[in-house]
Design a protein around this motif. Sequence first.
Motif, PDB file in Angstrom:
ATOM      1  N   VAL A   1      -1.928  -3.929  -2.592  1.00 30.76           N
ATOM      2  CA  VAL A   1      -2.650  -2.952  -1.767  1.00 30.76           C
ATOM      3  C   VAL A   1      -2.314  -3.166  -0.296  1.00 30.76           C
ATOM      4  CG1 VAL A   1      -4.939  -2.176  -1.009  1.00 30.76           C
ATOM      5  CG2 VAL A   1      -4.509  -2.616  -3.438  1.00 30.76           C
ATOM      6  N   ASN A   2      -2.191  -4.411   0.101  1.00 34.00           N
ATOM      7  CA  ASN A   2      -1.982  -4.737   1.511  1.00 34.00           C
ATOM      8  C   ASN A   2      -0.518  -4.683   1.953  1.00 34.00           C
ATOM      9  OD1 ASN A   2      -4.708  -4.961   1.770  1.00 34.00           O
ATOM     10  ND2 ASN A   2      -4.738  -7.182   1.629  1.00 34.00           N
ATOM     11  N   THR A   3       0.343  -4.074   1.136  1.00 34.00           N
ATOM     12  CA  THR A   3       1.725  -3.889   1.577  1.00 34.00           C
ATOM     13  C   THR A   3       1.836  -2.764   2.599  1.00 34.00           C
ATOM     14  OG1 THR A   3       2.209  -2.427  -0.295  1.00 34.00           O
ATOM     15  CG2 THR A   3       2.802  -4.772  -0.539  1.00 34.00           C
ATOM     16  N   LEU A   4       0.816  -1.921   2.678  1.00 30.27           N
ATOM     17  CA  LEU A   4       0.833  -0.819   3.632  1.00 30.27           C
ATOM     18  C   LEU A   4      -0.235  -1.039   4.694  1.00 30.27           C
ATOM     19  CD1 LEU A   4       1.804   1.990   4.576  1.00 30.27           C
ATOM     20  CD2 LEU A   4       0.100   2.969   3.027  1.00 30.27           C
ATOM     21  N   ASP A   5       0.200  -1.098   5.945  1.00 28.57           N
ATOM     22  CA  ASP A   5      -0.715  -1.192   7.076  1.00 28.57           C
ATOM     23  C   ASP A   5      -0.980   0.240   7.544  1.00 28.57           C
ATOM     24  OD1 ASP A   5      -1.923  -1.428   9.591  1.00 28.57           O
ATOM     25  OD2 ASP A   5      -0.788  -3.230  10.100  1.00 28.57           O
TER      26      ASP A   5
ATOM     27  N   GLU B   1       3.356   0.705   8.828  1.00 26.51           N
ATOM     28  CA  GLU B   1       4.377  -0.215   8.319  1.00 26.51           C
ATOM     29  C   GLU B   1       4.134  -0.495   6.839  1.00 26.51           C
ATOM     30  OE1 GLU B   1       5.709  -4.816   8.988  1.00 26.51           O
ATOM     31  OE2 GLU B   1       4.956  -3.705  10.721  1.00 26.51           O
ATOM     32  N   ASP B   2       5.172  -0.322   6.045  1.00 21.45           N
ATOM     33  CA  ASP B   2       5.096  -0.526   4.599  1.00 21.45           C
ATOM     34  C   ASP B   2       6.096  -1.615   4.213  1.00 21.45           C
ATOM     35  OD1 ASP B   2       5.066  -0.391   1.818  1.00 21.45           O
ATOM     36  OD2 ASP B   2       5.125   1.794   1.758  1.00 21.45           O
TER      37      ASP B   2
ATOM     38  N   ARG C   1       4.064   2.854  -5.311  1.00 23.29           N
ATOM     39  CA  ARG C   1       3.164   3.377  -4.271  1.00 23.29           C
ATOM     40  C   ARG C   1       1.991   4.131  -4.888  1.00 23.29           C
ATOM     41  NH1 ARG C   1       8.200   4.565  -0.496  1.00 23.29           N
ATOM     42  NH2 ARG C   1       7.975   2.760   0.869  1.00 23.29           N
ATOM     43  N   GLU C   2       2.240   4.848  -5.971  1.00 22.75           N
ATOM     44  CA  GLU C   2       1.156   5.546  -6.674  1.00 22.75           C
ATOM     45  C   GLU C   2       0.150   4.525  -7.221  1.00 22.75           C
ATOM     46  OE1 GLU C   2       0.810   9.053 -10.009  1.00 22.75           O
ATOM     47  OE2 GLU C   2       2.350   7.521 -10.309  1.00 22.75           O
TER      48      GLU C   2
END
Length: 166
Positions: free
Chosen positions: A18-22, A27-28, A50-51
């Motif tokens: 979940v925390n791969t996307l800020d 930033e991903d 991503r889904e």
Amino acid sequence: MTDRAPAPGGLALVEGLVNTLDLESGEDRLDTPEGRAEFGVTKADLADVRELRESLRAVCLAHAGHPPHREVTPLSALLARAPLLVAVDERDGSASLAPADPGDLPSRVAAAVAEALTAGTWPRLKACELPDCHWAYYDRSPAGKGRWCSMSVCGARAKMRRYRAK
């Protein structure tokens, strides 16, 4: 973004995904080869990963009592395609659910969710309530009522906004 300790057991995988996307910076980490390697996925897997990530985020928001951040595929539909096996330890007879394919990220997530369900920790994986954050965190508060990923950042921002609104 959080100053909290990582989630226990397999939930660390879910929290990390979940925390791969800020959301604040956009930033991903999945955009980088290193970020994808961390989860054992390829560039071709990105749309599905991503889904899965955003469905997990929606569930973490639900655990914190918040509506989904956007329309997502229900997590149960995504995990229905993730085969698990019952693994029995021949030495002591203990059993657990394990991914049928240890390299398959959805199966690893499904196994982590199953482990957390039996341990009673699944509802404690939450997402920060601030819309520009929604960072996943493990709520270790005694009452399980944590609202922010970080009291010193998001908690302070929310309290300041509330104060200014008065």
